[in-house]
Design an enzyme around this catalytic site. Structure first.
Site, PDB file in Angstrom:
ATOM      1  N   CYS A 102       0.658  -1.015  -0.008  1.00 21.42           N
ATOM      2  CA  CYS A 102       0.395  -0.037  -0.285  1.00 21.42           C
ATOM      3  C   CYS A 102       0.265   1.339   0.147  1.00 21.42           C
ATOM      4  O   CYS A 102       2.226   1.563   0.815  1.00 21.42           O
ATOM      5  CB  CYS A 102      -0.523   0.057   0.853  1.00 21.42           C
ATOM      6  SG  CYS A 102      -1.907   1.167   1.066  1.00 21.42           S
ATOM      7  N   LYS A 141       1.673  -9.446   0.239  1.00 25.68           N
ATOM      8  CA  LYS A 141       1.755  -8.951  -1.265  1.00 25.68           C
ATOM      9  C   LYS A 141       2.234  -7.777  -1.656  1.00 25.68           C
ATOM     10  O   LYS A 141       2.585  -7.015   0.111  1.00 25.68           O
ATOM     11  CB  LYS A 141       0.081  -8.728  -1.515  1.00 25.68           C
ATOM     12  CG  LYS A 141      -0.405  -7.618  -2.945  1.00 25.68           C
ATOM     13  CD  LYS A 141      -1.580  -7.333  -3.212  1.00 25.68           C
ATOM     14  CE  LYS A 141      -2.303  -6.627  -4.170  1.00 25.68           C
ATOM     15  NZ  LYS A 141      -2.374  -4.720  -3.874  1.00 25.68           N
ATOM     16  N   GLY A 226      -6.628  -6.155 -10.502  1.00 28.96           N
ATOM     17  CA  GLY A 226      -7.805  -5.664 -10.047  1.00 28.96           C
ATOM     18  C   GLY A 226      -8.655  -4.344 -10.437  1.00 28.96           C
ATOM     19  O   GLY A 226      -9.914  -4.582 -10.608  1.00 28.96           O
ATOM     20  N   ARG A 227      -8.183  -2.756 -10.625  1.00 29.01           N
ATOM     21  CA  ARG A 227      -9.150  -2.620 -11.607  1.00 29.01           C
ATOM     22  C   ARG A 227     -10.239  -2.836 -12.765  1.00 29.01           C
ATOM     23  O   ARG A 227     -11.088  -2.283 -13.114  1.00 29.01           O
ATOM     24  CB  ARG A 227      -7.876  -1.025 -11.881  1.00 29.01           C
ATOM     25  CG  ARG A 227      -7.339  -0.173 -10.680  1.00 29.01           C
ATOM     26  CD  ARG A 227      -6.672   1.128 -10.940  1.00 29.01           C
ATOM     27  NE  ARG A 227      -5.703   0.399 -11.352  1.00 29.01           N
ATOM     28  CZ  ARG A 227      -4.311   0.985 -11.749  1.00 29.01           C
ATOM     29  NH1 ARG A 227      -4.824   1.743 -12.001  1.00 29.01           N
ATOM     30  NH2 ARG A 227      -3.518   0.229 -11.724  1.00 29.01           N
TER      31      ARG A 227
HETATM   32  C1  LIG Z   1      -8.919   1.424  -5.229  1.00 30.04           C
HETATM   33  C2  LIG Z   1      -7.930   0.397  -4.493  1.00 30.04           C
HETATM   34  C3  LIG Z   1      -7.312  -0.180  -3.259  1.00 30.04           C
HETATM   35  C4  LIG Z   1      -6.525  -0.765  -3.513  1.00 30.04           C
HETATM   36  N1  LIG Z   1      -6.841  -1.327  -1.676  1.00 30.04           N
HETATM   37  C5  LIG Z   1      -5.438  -2.652  -1.417  1.00 30.04           C
HETATM   38  C6  LIG Z   1      -5.982  -2.762  -0.217  1.00 30.04           C
HETATM   39  O1  LIG Z   1      -7.050  -2.806   0.117  1.00 30.04           O
HETATM   40  N2  LIG Z   1      -4.637  -3.928  -0.506  1.00 30.04           N
HETATM   41  C7  LIG Z   1      -3.687  -4.250  -0.870  1.00 30.04           C
HETATM   42  O2  LIG Z   1      -3.087  -5.278  -1.475  1.00 30.04           O
HETATM   43  N3  LIG Z   1      -3.514  -2.829  -2.888  1.00 30.04           N
HETATM   44  C8  LIG Z   1      -4.926  -2.705  -3.053  1.00 30.04           C
HETATM   45  N4  LIG Z   1      -5.218  -1.791  -3.949  1.00 30.04           N
HETATM   46  C9  LIG Z   1      -3.939  -2.231  -4.866  1.00 30.04           C
HETATM   47  C10 LIG Z   1      -4.014  -3.326  -5.683  1.00 30.04           C
HETATM   48  O3  LIG Z   1      -4.400  -4.638  -5.190  1.00 30.04           O
HETATM   49  C11 LIG Z   1      -3.114  -3.906  -7.162  1.00 30.04           C
HETATM   50  O4  LIG Z   1      -1.642  -3.766  -6.543  1.00 30.04           O
HETATM   51  C12 LIG Z   1      -2.858  -2.425  -8.068  1.00 30.04           C
HETATM   52  O5  LIG Z   1      -4.574  -1.591  -8.113  1.00 30.04           O
HETATM   53  C13 LIG Z   1      -2.165  -2.514  -9.245  1.00 30.04           C
HETATM   54  O6  LIG Z   1      -3.440  -3.887 -10.062  1.00 30.04           O
HETATM   55  P1  LIG Z   1      -4.637  -3.021 -11.123  1.00 30.04           P
HETATM   56  O7  LIG Z   1      -3.534  -2.812 -12.114  1.00 30.04           O
HETATM   57  O8  LIG Z   1      -5.323  -4.625 -11.503  1.00 30.04           O
HETATM   58  O9  LIG Z   1      -5.469  -2.550 -10.755  1.00 30.04           O
HETATM   59  C14 LIG Z   1      -5.661  -1.111  -4.349  1.00 30.04           C
HETATM   60  C15 LIG Z   1      -5.955  -0.320  -5.411  1.00 30.04           C
HETATM   61  C16 LIG Z   1      -7.014   0.559  -5.901  1.00 30.04           C
HETATM   62  C17 LIG Z   1      -7.215   1.222  -7.340  1.00 30.04           C
END
Ligand SMILES: Cc1cc2nc3c(=O)[nH]c(=O)nc-3n(C[C@H](O)[C@H](O)[C@H](O)COP(=O)(O)O)c2cc1C
Length: 322
Positions: A102, A141, A226-227
């Protein structure tokens, strides 16, 4: 490719739903679950809040006893993380995950999240404390490192593996990048080569093609989405089918199918939250389903001003059935 094994659980899919604060609540996980048996993560929960019994935090852990849901803990004190791990286990958690990725200022300022990547000793203490506290699989992670000069994910991965961590997910960015630039999937390969436990690639994987490319470049065992799943909970199934069969699924791609999925997702939210919270959160969820529809910009304005439950469903109907 070797099966992904967490304790005695063999994952049936190499596609995993990412933890996302304020997104991967129980309603979101319920709708994603309809598309397959994917491993999923709760929103991150603050270890301090878990042990202080904060109600909002415990609500985030609702359904923690789902056989394929992992509770993600964030914190910087080994004993608190261990206590929170034990409590999560008592609540029924089948897997736990430690957040070392994070980038948010508030979290980093307290030495938690990605700040732990700057402090390998504390990172090791936390990992050991959590792994030794519970009899369930613990995963980790993290990002590639704090910044470009300190991409120490492979070092932390080795520490984690020897302490008993069972799987590692790498978001292919450094903390200093936040969410800018592009995730670097080939850098994830250095982690894959450093350890023998499963490594999951994460960052900017949004569809079948990006999943394939990420797997090729990282040689990872699976992908975390994720997104890409915002407003598209079916994308995990699409990617899973592509990985398994090389064919593209378009099952949920009609307006009617999307309409019904969004409707169920909103119903789950209404069941889970008190009405004012549900309405507020529904605006955001509706917005995600609205992206990419023909006159999305026209609806954005209207969605932002929704105040009632019937208005949510009226506008959903308008978006997809118009
Ligand atoms: C709105 C939001 C909230 C997130 N909250 C967390 C979280 O609580 N814990 C975590 O490890 N990563 C969190 N992330 C990161 C995602 O798990 C992920 O690592 C990151 O978005 C990249 O992946 P993506 O491109 O598929 O979204 C968050 C990302 C977003 C966009």
């Amino acid at each position: 490719m070797k099966a992904i094994l967490l304790g005695t659980t063999e994952l049936k899919s190499r596609v995993i739903l990412a933890p996302m604060a304020s997104v991967t609540d129980l309603p979101f996980r319920k709708i994603v679950r309809e598309f397959g048996n994917f491993l999923m993560f709760s929103e991150m929960v603050a270890s301090q809040a878990v042990i202080r019994n904060v109600m909002r935090t415990h609500k985030m852990m609702d359904n923690a006893d789902d056989p394929l849901t992992s509770v993600q803990l964030v914190g910087a004190e080994p004993s608190v993380m261990a206590d929170a791990a034990r409590l999560s286990y008592d609540l029924g958690a089948k897997f736990l995950d430690i957040n070392m990725g994070c980038p948010v200022k508030k979290i980093v300022k307290s030495d938690a999240g990605s700040a732990l990547m700057k402090n390998e000793r504390l990172a090791a203490e936390i990992i050991e404390a959590v792994v030794n506290a519970v009899p369930i699989p613990v995963t980790l992670k993290m990002r590639l490192g704090w910044d470009f000069e300190h991409k120490n994910a492979p070092t932390i991965a080795r520490i984690a593996e020897s302490a008993g961590i069972q799987m590692i997910t790498i978001h292919g960015r450094t903390r200093s990048q936040l969410y800018s630039g592009k995730a670097n999937w080939s850098d994830i390969r250095a982690v894959k080569e450093a350890v023998n436990i499963p490594v999951i690639a994460n960052g900017d994987i949004i569809d079948e093609q990006t999943a394939r490319q990420a797997l090729e470049e990282s040689r990872a065992d699976g992908v975390m989405i994720g997104r890409g799943a915002l407003g598209k909970p079916w994308v995990l199934r699409d990617i899973d089918e592509f990985i398994k069969t090389d064919s593209i699924s378009e099952k949920s791609h009609t307006n009617q199918a999307k309409y019904e999925i969004a409707q169920r997702h909103l119903d789950y939210m209404l069941d889970f939250y008190e009405t004012p919270t549900a309405v507020k959160l529904a605006r955001k969820v509706l917005m995600y389903y609205c992206y990419g529809t023909h006159n999305a910009s026209k609806y954005r304005q209207q969605i932002n001003t929704i105040e009632t439950i019937p208005a949510i469903f009226d506008i959903l109907h308008e978006i997809f059935q118009a």
